[in-house]
Design a protein around this motif. Structure first.
Motif: not given
Length: 500
Positions: A470-490
């Protein structure tokens, strides 16, 4: 405190975040009762939705089984409205853990019904999207993906069962105690910066093992393990672990955590004073520590190191390869850079594994390996890291191949891919870069070396007996949940916390 509590490893990394578990969709079915029993094995209190009072759980566990390729039944559709409501309430509270137990993964099985498989996959994707939202509010949601597990209701004809087991590196079903250990890990303080990860408790199905006709699959063990006097599988008492890169950072944390769990350690790095200081700490914990200063930039030295360590200690049970080097590529030719990084990050690691496997085969001693790779092995987050990324990717892939090769000798091997970890190197990193990095991490922070060490020690212990390759990640979800952050400026704030 019960007798069982006194038998458990007393280390802060394994301290539970709480003891109350809400099990969805209840405890009525045999497979959900089995999951409830897995939680209870470590003293958690389990209730179903019908028994829940107004108090929110410490851990929310959702069970979604039904993979017909593994002999699963129809399963119960995920109640998304209820799951979303519970996770939202936990996020509003600002703490908690959530675990999805599923038998569905990325594999496309020939015996799976496409429509049912698509529904299960959609539920898992939906769960991961909720995981990203929850992680930003201190609720860590992860997944345990089980393989063939008769105790969870998987049933196949003997011939089909034998053929399935031939596709597994471990060549046996998942055991109840292995699920219990995985659940304990996900509900522990040491698993504090992992979000959206999937723990593949499936005997190495991801390796894509070719089942040779000559290979006989063992029959599943039907006798339950003895309850009385069973040692804590997270314990490392009576073992000796060889730890490279032990002079600081992740390697030093692995050494301390291993010793707290009862292991004796061989400390390897270039800097003797730092190793001697750490050895004194280990000895104060009542464990034995050997110091072997070594420069692993020469792969030939790695094999010699293993033989020296074996002779000094009388035998090595585990390897934690945390030695590593980060060097950025330049504008011109980078062959020298690549050779240097490959030598330390990959070739010396492989040479150490080769030497250890030789000893393990000769003595019949089972062994375990955990290597520290990097998220750079599976992503390219910044420029000029190509040589480093290649070396770490090679180490990760070598680990999976080594797991398949060494399995017949009772040896397991897994790999940890950390994101940014708070070490002396990050202390001198541009703060603006670290801030920009953390904005892409759902938990909003770097990992601590102790959090990486907690996962490594799990992989080196009997608790992870069903996990290899297995290859397991410890990264706060930075790769497992990869994608853009919220782009809502509010949703954004300035340095003073004010919204633009």
């Amino acid at each position: 405190m019960t007798e069982r509590d006194e038998m458990l490893v007393a280390t802060d990394s394994l301290r539970a975040v709480g003891d109350r578990v809400l099990l969805e969709p209840g405890i009525d079915a045999p497979h959900t009762r089995a999951v409830a029993n897995a939680w209870r094995r470590y003293g958690f209190q389990v209730v179903g939705p019908d028994e829940q009072t107004g108090e929110l759980p410490d851990v929310y566990c959702v069970v979604a089984l039904g993979n017909e390729a593994l002999g699963g039944g129809q399963g119960t559709p995920m109640r998304r409205d209820r799951v979303a409501s519970v996770l939202e309430s936990m996020a509003a509270r600002g703490r908690g853990r959530a675990v999805l137990v599923t038998d569905t993964g990325p594999h496309v099985h020939g015996d799976a019904d496409p429509d049912r498989a698509a529904r299960r996959a959609a539920d898992h994707t939906w769960w991961r999207h909720l995981s990203k939202r929850a992680a930003t509010r201190d609720v860590l949601a992860n997944t345990v993906r089980v393989g063939y597990a008769p105790f969870l209701g998987h049933r196949l004809a003997p011939e089909a069962e034998g053929e399935l087991l031939r596709h597994l590196v471990t060549r046996r079903p998942v055991q109840p105690e292995e699920l219990a250990a995985a659940l304990r890990l996900l509900a522990s303080h040491g698993f504090g910066n992992v979000a959206g990860e999937t723990l593949p408790l499936d005997g190495g199905l991801d390796t894509g093992l070719v089942p040779m006709p000559s290979v006989r699959a063992p029959r599943p063990t039907t006798d339950p393990p003895p309850e009385g006097g069973r040692p804590d599988p997270f314990r490392l008492t009576g073992t000796t672990t060889l730890i490279t890169g032990a002079s600081s950072g992740i390697g030093a944390s692995i050494a301390r955590e291993s010793a707290r769990r009862g292991a004796d350690v061989v400390l390897v790095a270039r800097r003797r004073p730092e190793l001697e200081k750490l050895a004194d700490e280990i000895r104060e914990l009542g464990r034995t520590a050997w110091v072997l200063p070594t420069d692993l930039s020469d792969p030939d030295r790695a094999g010699e190191l293993v033989h020296e360590a074996w002779e000094s200690t009388g035998g090595i049970d585990a390897l934690a390869y945390a030695a590593g080097l980060v060097v950025f590529d330049g504008a011109g030719p980078n062959s020298a850079n690549r050779n240097q990084l490959l030598a330390l990050n990959t070739l010396s690691y492989a040479a150490a594994c080769d030497a250890l496997l030789g000893h393990w085969k000769q003595t019949g001693r089972p062994g375990t390996v955990a290597a520290i790779s990097s998220l750079a092995a599976v992503s390219a987050p910044v420029a000029n890291l190509a040589s480093y990324g290649v070396s770490k990717a090679a180490a990760a892939q070598y680990t999976s191949h080594f797991a398949t090769t060494a399995a017949r000798h009772g040896v397991r091997a897994n790999c940890v891919l950390p994101g940014f970890v708070r070490t002396p190197m990050t202390d001198v990193t541009n703060p603006a870069f670290l801030e920009a990095t953390n904005r892409l991490v759902p938990t909003g922070r770097m990992s601590e070396p102790t959090e990486v060490a907690a996962l490594v020690c799990y992989l080196l212990s009997p608790a992870s007996a069903g996990l290899t390759g297995a290859q397991l990640r410890v990264d706060g979800g930075g790769h497992c949940l990869v994608g853009l952050p919220s782009l809502n400026v509010s949703d954004q704030t300035d340095e003073e916390g004010n919204r633009p």
